[in-house]
Enzyme design. Structure first.
Site: not given
Length: 382
Positions: A21, A199, A276-280
């Protein structure tokens, strides 16, 4: 806490999973300030984790100015700050009650927007920009959904991002400089260069064993993250930044934690990026390189729906065989079950995937970026 004069934007962020985030919020804050000359105040509850992304930040200071942005610690005892003209609540982090009450006292009241999580699901365009009146106060919060189509909030992209990417791609000295900064020499010509950011995943060990027996030399660069334990298990010893492991066809290099601009450059240099996730995930798409997404796991496997939605969109223009191979590998990776056959099939399609990734990035770049759309939307509310 002494506050500067009323800013143009307040951005509120609760740090979840250390990086995701705050990674989005920090990029957005810098773009608002740097490209649009706005006064931005960023409220963050975990400055220690934030300092990993921003080395200039002092995590012990509750109030400071960093790269032209006022950074404030979001503490339980919230100060009597005057709300900005635009208040951005990110990822449903829930603003302090006292701050919302002060928003209601402003005339006119601030534009209140909740920046939600990225998704390719069909419902996103229908929910994008919808209002949500406060149950007691004369305030309306609007939901702003990032997305991949023109009827959503778009994706974060700085104005010069693609030009910077092209500049690095065309400049060998700059590429060598990237390697120098992380403490390694460039890998030999003909090596498949892979970045691994994920992760915890039981498939990491299986993937490393598959790479070890590869017919093509593979260099796996690993920024310090939650993958380290699995890599240490593969290596049989403790590892840290600057260490390397060579086994068979595989050369593993452990990198220091990279701040955002350096991480972008790493993505541009690699042939394949695990993210992973959103930013990367978004930055890997702007890298225009083949990628593998480890989506953030959710209860009741809700994340699988989001994964399938993106795959349907991303694979729509891929030939049937390439699409099937990509889908199978992504699904196996997210289930934590990778076989040598999975990798071999996927590796054989990387050249076709690279062409597709370039076209995908070009298509997305024809749309307005998230910051531009967010500014236009906020101005319509004021």
């Amino acid at each position: 806490m002494a506050m500067a004069s009323r800013p143009d934007w307040d951005i509120f962020c609760k740090v979840i999973d250390n990086l995701g985030d705050i990674g989005v919020c920090w990029r957005l804050a810098r773009q608002l300030a740097g490209e649009h000359g706005l006064r931005v105040r960023l409220w963050v509850d975990d400055l220690e984790s934030f300092s990993l992304l921003c080395p200039q930040l002092d995590p012990l200071r509750s109030l400071q100015r960093v790269l032209g942005i006022e950074v404030c610690r979001w503490a339980t005892l919230f100060p009597a700050a005057c709300p900005a003209r635009v208040v951005l609540e990110t990822f449903a982090c829930r603003l302090p009650v006292s701050f919302v009450e002060r928003m209601a006292q402003q005339s006119p009241s601030p534009a209140w927007i909740n920046l939600d999580y990225l998704s390719a699901e069909d419902w996103v365009s229908s929910w994008h920009a919808l209002p949500s009146p406060h149950p007691q106060l004369p305030l309306i919060k609007y939901f702003f959904f990032p997305g991949f189509s023109a009827d959503t909030g778009g994706l974060l992209r700085e104005q010069d991002l693609l030009a910077r990417r092209a500049h690095v791609a065309a400049n060998t000295e700059l590429q060598i400089g990237v390697w120098d900064e992380v403490g390694f020499a460039p890998p030999p010509v003909g090596t498949l260069l892979i970045s691994l950011f994920a992760y915890e995943n039981p498939a990491i060990g299986d993937l490393l064993h598959a790479w070890e027996s590869s017919d093509t030399p593979i260099c796996c660069v690993v920024p310090l993250s939650r993958t380290l334990a699995a890599i240490e298990a593969f290596a049989g010893n403790r590892l840290g930044a600057g260490d390397s492991v060579c086994r068979g066809a595989l050369d593993i290099r452990i990198l220091p934690f990279l701040e955002q601009s350096r991480y972008d450059q790493l993505l541009w240099l690699c042939d394949l990026n695990f993210v992973r996730g959103e930013d990367s995930f978004v930055r890997a798409q702007w890298a225009a390189r083949p990628l593998v997404w480890h989506i953030y796991p959710q209860e009741n496997a809700a994340h699988r729906v989001k994964l399938d939605a993106f795959l349907a969109l991303y694979c729509a223009d891929l030939p049937t065989t390439s699409s099937a191979v990509l889908r199978e590998f992504w699904q196996a990776w997210n289930l934590g079950r990778i076989t040598i056959e999975h990798w071999r099939n996927f590796a054989q399609s990387i050249d076709r995937q690279r062409t597709h990734a370039q076209r995908w990035a070009e298509r997305l770049a024809r749309q307005d970026d998230l910051c531009t759309r967010l500014l236009c939307f906020s101005r319509s509310l004021l």
